[in-house]
Design an enzyme around this catalytic site. Structure first.
Site, PDB file in Angstrom:
ATOM      1  N   ASP A 183       0.844  -1.191   0.000  1.00 40.47           N
ATOM      2  CA  ASP A 183       0.000   0.000   0.000  1.00 40.47           C
ATOM      3  C   ASP A 183       0.887   1.251   0.000  1.00 40.47           C
ATOM      4  O   ASP A 183       1.839   1.341   0.784  1.00 40.47           O
ATOM      5  CB  ASP A 183      -0.881  -0.046   1.264  1.00 40.47           C
ATOM      6  CG  ASP A 183      -1.939   1.047   1.285  1.00 40.47           C
ATOM      7  OD1 ASP A 183      -2.404   1.445   0.204  1.00 40.47           O
ATOM      8  OD2 ASP A 183      -2.305   1.480   2.398  1.00 40.47           O
TER       9      ASP A 183
ATOM     10  N   HIS B  44      -7.425  10.538   3.822  1.00 45.20           N
ATOM     11  CA  HIS B  44      -6.941   9.572   4.826  1.00 45.20           C
ATOM     12  C   HIS B  44      -7.187  10.088   6.240  1.00 45.20           C
ATOM     13  O   HIS B  44      -7.242  11.295   6.459  1.00 45.20           O
ATOM     14  CB  HIS B  44      -5.429   9.352   4.650  1.00 45.20           C
ATOM     15  CG  HIS B  44      -5.063   8.595   3.416  1.00 45.20           C
ATOM     16  ND1 HIS B  44      -4.369   9.154   2.373  1.00 45.20           N
ATOM     17  CD2 HIS B  44      -5.294   7.303   3.061  1.00 45.20           C
ATOM     18  CE1 HIS B  44      -4.178   8.241   1.434  1.00 45.20           C
ATOM     19  NE2 HIS B  44      -4.740   7.115   1.819  1.00 45.20           N
ATOM     20  N   GLY B  45      -7.304   9.168   7.177  1.00 48.92           N
ATOM     21  CA  GLY B  45      -7.492   9.555   8.575  1.00 48.92           C
ATOM     22  C   GLY B  45      -8.935   9.958   8.827  1.00 48.92           C
ATOM     23  O   GLY B  45      -9.834   9.566   8.091  1.00 48.92           O
TER      24      GLY B  45
ATOM     25  N   HIS C  70      -9.415   5.425  -1.766  1.00 45.02           N
ATOM     26  CA  HIS C  70      -8.648   5.434  -0.512  1.00 45.02           C
ATOM     27  C   HIS C  70      -9.396   6.273   0.522  1.00 45.02           C
ATOM     28  O   HIS C  70     -10.334   6.990   0.193  1.00 45.02           O
ATOM     29  CB  HIS C  70      -7.250   6.024  -0.762  1.00 45.02           C
ATOM     30  CG  HIS C  70      -6.313   5.072  -1.426  1.00 45.02           C
ATOM     31  ND1 HIS C  70      -5.180   4.593  -0.818  1.00 45.02           N
ATOM     32  CD2 HIS C  70      -6.354   4.492  -2.642  1.00 45.02           C
ATOM     33  CE1 HIS C  70      -4.560   3.759  -1.641  1.00 45.02           C
ATOM     34  NE2 HIS C  70      -5.255   3.681  -2.765  1.00 45.02           N
TER      35      HIS C  70
ATOM     36  N   SER D 251     -12.389   5.147   5.802  1.00 50.21           N
ATOM     37  CA  SER D 251     -12.965   5.357   7.140  1.00 50.21           C
ATOM     38  C   SER D 251     -13.702   6.691   7.216  1.00 50.21           C
ATOM     39  O   SER D 251     -13.130   7.732   6.876  1.00 50.21           O
ATOM     40  CB  SER D 251     -11.861   5.347   8.207  1.00 50.21           C
ATOM     41  OG  SER D 251     -11.111   4.177   8.098  1.00 50.21           O
TER      42      SER D 251
ATOM     43  N   ASN E  77     -10.003   1.216   0.310  1.00 49.35           N
ATOM     44  CA  ASN E  77      -8.973   1.123   1.347  1.00 49.35           C
ATOM     45  C   ASN E  77      -9.508   1.640   2.678  1.00 49.35           C
ATOM     46  O   ASN E  77     -10.110   2.716   2.741  1.00 49.35           O
ATOM     47  CB  ASN E  77      -7.745   1.959   0.945  1.00 49.35           C
ATOM     48  CG  ASN E  77      -6.883   1.243  -0.064  1.00 49.35           C
ATOM     49  OD1 ASN E  77      -7.377   0.456  -0.866  1.00 49.35           O
ATOM     50  ND2 ASN E  77      -5.599   1.519  -0.040  1.00 49.35           N
TER      51      ASN E  77
ATOM     52  N   THR F  24      -8.190   3.551   9.314  1.00 49.08           N
ATOM     53  CA  THR F  24      -8.377   4.341  10.539  1.00 49.08           C
ATOM     54  C   THR F  24      -9.486   3.788  11.434  1.00 49.08           C
ATOM     55  O   THR F  24      -9.329   3.753  12.669  1.00 49.08           O
ATOM     56  CB  THR F  24      -8.658   5.823  10.166  1.00 49.08           C
ATOM     57  OG1 THR F  24      -7.535   6.297   9.422  1.00 49.08           O
ATOM     58  CG2 THR F  24      -8.849   6.692  11.386  1.00 49.08           C
TER      59      THR F  24
HETATM   60  P1  13P Z   1      -8.317   5.401   6.088  1.00 46.26           P
HETATM   61  O1  13P Z   1      -7.263   5.179   7.140  1.00 46.26           O
HETATM   62  O2  13P Z   1      -8.784   6.818   6.050  1.00 46.26           O
HETATM   63  O3  13P Z   1      -9.438   4.430   6.184  1.00 46.26           O
HETATM   64  O4  13P Z   1      -7.600   5.158   4.668  1.00 46.26           O
HETATM   65  C1  13P Z   1      -6.933   3.949   4.433  1.00 46.26           C
HETATM   66  C2  13P Z   1      -6.109   4.015   3.194  1.00 46.26           C
HETATM   67  O5  13P Z   1      -6.424   4.694   2.238  1.00 46.26           O
HETATM   68  C3  13P Z   1      -4.909   3.173   3.154  1.00 46.26           C
HETATM   69  O6  13P Z   1      -4.242   3.284   1.945  1.00 46.26           O
HETATM   70 ZN    ZN Z   2      -4.468   5.212   1.044  1.00 45.37          ZN
END
Ligand code: 13P
Ligand code: ZN
Length: 289
Positions: free
Chosen positions: A82, A181-182, A209, A212, A231, A234
């Site tokens: 990843d 992300h996050g 991506h 979460s 993906n 988090t």
């Molecule tokens: P999240 O942590 O926001 O769920 O994203 C995960 C991700 O995109 C890993 O590549």
């Molecule tokens: Zn990602």
């Protein structure tokens, strides 16, 4: 079953209108939680190991375990690097038998991203490994930890996406359409019109991506517009921390309780993963390629 490639699971998912979750491993506990969920839900799964998590998980130690689990289980399992950022990480993943590489050139300008992604594709396809590229930049930082918002100036451009897919030969394309992300700052606001235009312009399955925090309704909409891989990390990390905190509050700090606490942590992470599999529509699609 041996590990399968990303292309094998995504092409079917894309055609049949569901998405396969890509969940990050940071240790044996998370690996077992994800496998537990896939087993219970009869679902294919993509195991992500992110380059930013290399300091937490020893590839040479954990990959043999992943392969052994794949052999014993009945569902399709993909092992994906990843956010591969460096050639060292990509070569190490290939040497360890990964069946998929995500090369993240999103920080590069378009021409350089095309050039480097194409080289990774050439190298990986020669040994039957799938490649995911990224165009535009997903908000936040992979690995979670931050509250972020996507920058609209970095959303994936439709015309560039078509060129990128054609010139690089990637098997899947990660898009930036408001995903981050996050944890999301405020409610996620995904640009579905852009996603639809990208889907119409690009022939390969698309990847979302920053899963979460996105609602079930938004996921379903995104899947109907070409997203076949989601993906997610988090939310698992959050569940693990919440379970640990409430366990300690409940039981105190008795030293011999650690195994019981970890059992609860594993179950809570497995529950989060299983819930996503339901939403993504991958349940019951265990070996569907
Ligand atoms: P999240 O942590 O926001 O769920 O994203 C995960 C991700 O995109 C890993 O590549
Ligand atoms: Zn990602």
């Amino acid at each position: 079953m041996p590990l399968v490639t990303l292309k094998e699971v995504l092409d079917t998912a894309y055609r049949e209108g569901y998405a396969v979750g890509a969940f990050n491993i940071i240790d044996l506990e998370f690996l077992e939680a994800i496998v537990l969920a896939a087993h219970r839900k009869n679902s294919p799964v993509i195991l992500n190991i992110a380059e930013v998590h290399f300091p937490f998980v020893n590839l040479e130690h954990i990959v043999p375990v992943v392969k052994e689990i794949a052999r014993e289980e009945h569902f399709d399992m993909v092992l994906n690097l990843d956010h591969g950022l460096t050639m060292e990480a990509i070569e190490r993943a290939i040497a360890n038998g990964f069946t998929s590489i995500m090369f993240d050139g999103s920080h590069l300008d378009f021409d350089e991203n095309v050039k480097q992604t194409r080289e990774v594709v050439k190298m990986c396809h020669a040994v039957n490994i799938s490649v995911e590229g990224e165009l535009g930049a997903v908000g936040g930082a992979e690995g979670g930890g931050l509250v972020g918002k996507a920058d609209p100036s970095k959303y994936t451009d439709v015309v560039q996406a078509k060129e990128f897919a054609r010139q690089t030969g990637v098997d899947a394309l990660a898009v930036a359409i408001g995903n981050s992300h996050g944890k999301y700052k405020g409610e996620p606001d995904l640009d579905f019109q852009r996603l639809k235009a990208i889907r119409d312009a690009v022939a390969v399955p698309l990847v979302l991506h920053g899963g979460s925090g996105i609602s079930a309704a938004d996921f379903r909409n995104a899947i109907s517009l070409g997203i076949a891989k989601i993906n997610f990390f988090t939310g698992m990390s959050e569940a693990a921390i919440q379970t640990t905190t409430s366990y300690v509050q409940r039981i105190g700090t008795q030293y011999n309780d650690y195994p019981m606490m970890m059992k609860e942590v594993k179950e809570s992470v497995a529950a989060v993963v299983a819930e996503q599999m339901e939403i993504f529509g991958s349940t019951g699609k265990a070996a569907n390629h």
